[in-house]
Design an enzyme around this catalytic site. Structure first.
Site, PDB file in Angstrom:
ATOM      1  N   CYS A  11       0.865  -1.145  -0.440  1.00  0.00           N
ATOM      2  CA  CYS A  11       0.360   0.228   0.018  1.00  0.00           C
ATOM      3  C   CYS A  11       0.607   1.251   0.268  1.00  0.00           C
ATOM      4  O   CYS A  11       0.675   2.410  -0.405  1.00  0.00           O
ATOM      5  CB  CYS A  11      -1.398  -0.436   1.058  1.00  0.00           C
ATOM      6  N   ALA A  59       2.463   1.049  -3.358  1.00  0.00           N
ATOM      7  CA  ALA A  59       0.857   1.732  -4.767  1.00  0.00           C
ATOM      8  C   ALA A  59       0.417   3.653  -3.936  1.00  0.00           C
ATOM      9  O   ALA A  59       0.190   4.163  -4.853  1.00  0.00           O
ATOM     10  CB  ALA A  59      -0.070   1.021  -4.471  1.00  0.00           C
ATOM     11  N   GLU A  60       0.449   3.980  -3.025  1.00  0.00           N
ATOM     12  CA  GLU A  60       0.470   5.346  -3.269  1.00  0.00           C
ATOM     13  C   GLU A  60       1.183   6.254  -3.052  1.00  0.00           C
ATOM     14  O   GLU A  60       1.156   7.470  -3.422  1.00  0.00           O
ATOM     15  CB  GLU A  60      -0.156   5.321  -1.200  1.00  0.00           C
ATOM     16  N   THR A  61       2.726   6.025  -3.132  1.00  0.00           N
ATOM     17  CA  THR A  61       3.561   6.647  -3.151  1.00  0.00           C
ATOM     18  C   THR A  61       3.473   7.288  -4.979  1.00  0.00           C
ATOM     19  O   THR A  61       3.612   8.250  -5.241  1.00  0.00           O
ATOM     20  CB  THR A  61       5.416   6.453  -2.860  1.00  0.00           C
ATOM     21  N   SER A  70       0.611   8.653  -6.100  1.00  0.00           N
ATOM     22  CA  SER A  70       0.826  10.332  -5.299  1.00  0.00           C
ATOM     23  C   SER A  70       2.144  10.734  -6.064  1.00  0.00           C
ATOM     24  O   SER A  70       1.335  12.747  -7.049  1.00  0.00           O
ATOM     25  CB  SER A  70       1.109  10.604  -3.720  1.00  0.00           C
TER      26      SER A  70
END
Length: 142
Positions: A59, A62-64, A67
Site C-alpha cells: 500500500c 502504491a500510494e507513493t 501520488s
C-alpha cells in the site's frame, strides 16, 4: 504537463519522491511521468511475522507511485493528497523486490485516479491497487 526533476522535488519536498516512510522502506522511484510511474521496494525488511511481504508495504508503494503521478499532473501551483486507497493482495512475495507500475485511470481538475499493479521479480502479480488523489491549490509559501 511534464515536470522536470527539480520541479517535482519542489512540489514533493523530497528528491527521492519517496517521503520519510518510503525512504525507510527502501522505496525507489525509477520512472515518473504523467503517463506512468514505476518504483520498487525490497521484500527484505518489509515483511510481516511470517516472512511475507507486508500488505501495508504494498500500500505504501502504491500510494507513493500514484501520488507522484498525481503531483506531476497537478503541476507547480497545486498539490495532490490521497483520499482513497484500496488494494487486493493476490499472492505472497518472500524475496527480491516488488515493482509497482502506476497508470492513470482518470486525470481531472479536482481528482486523479491511478491503477497500480505490483509484481514480483518473476513478473507475477502480487497486488492490484487503486488510488484517488484530490488536487488542490498549494499552500501559500512565506
Amino acid at each position: 504537463m511534464a515536470l522536470d526533476t527539480d520541479q517535482l522535488t519542489e512540489i514533493m519536498g523530497d528528491p527521492a519522491f519517496a517521503g520519510a516512510l518510503g525512504t525507510r522502506m527502501g522505496l525507489e522511484v525509477l520512472e515518473a511521468s504523467v503517463e506512468r510511474v514505476v518504483g520498487r521496494i525490497p521484500v527484505e525488511g518489509n515483511t510481516q511475522p511470517y516472512g511475507l511481504l507486508h500488505g501495508g508495504a504494498s500500500c505504501v508503494l502504491a500510494e507513493t507511485l500514484g501520488s507522484v503521478g498525481s503531483a506531476i499532473h497537478a503541476g507547480l501551483d497545486r498539490i495532490a493528497v490521497g483520499i482513497e486507497l484500496n488494494a487486493t493482495h493476490h499472492r505472497a512475495a518472500t524475496e527480491g523486490f516488488v515493482t509497482g507500475t502506476a497508470t492513470p485511470v482518470h486525470l481531472g481538475r479536482s481528482l486523479a485516479t491511478w491503477e497500480i499493479v505490483i509484481t514480483d521479480d518473476a513478473g507475477r502479480r502480487v497486488c492490484t491497487a487503486r488510488l484517488t488523489c484530490m488536487l488542490r491549490d498549494a499552500p501559500k509559501r512565506a
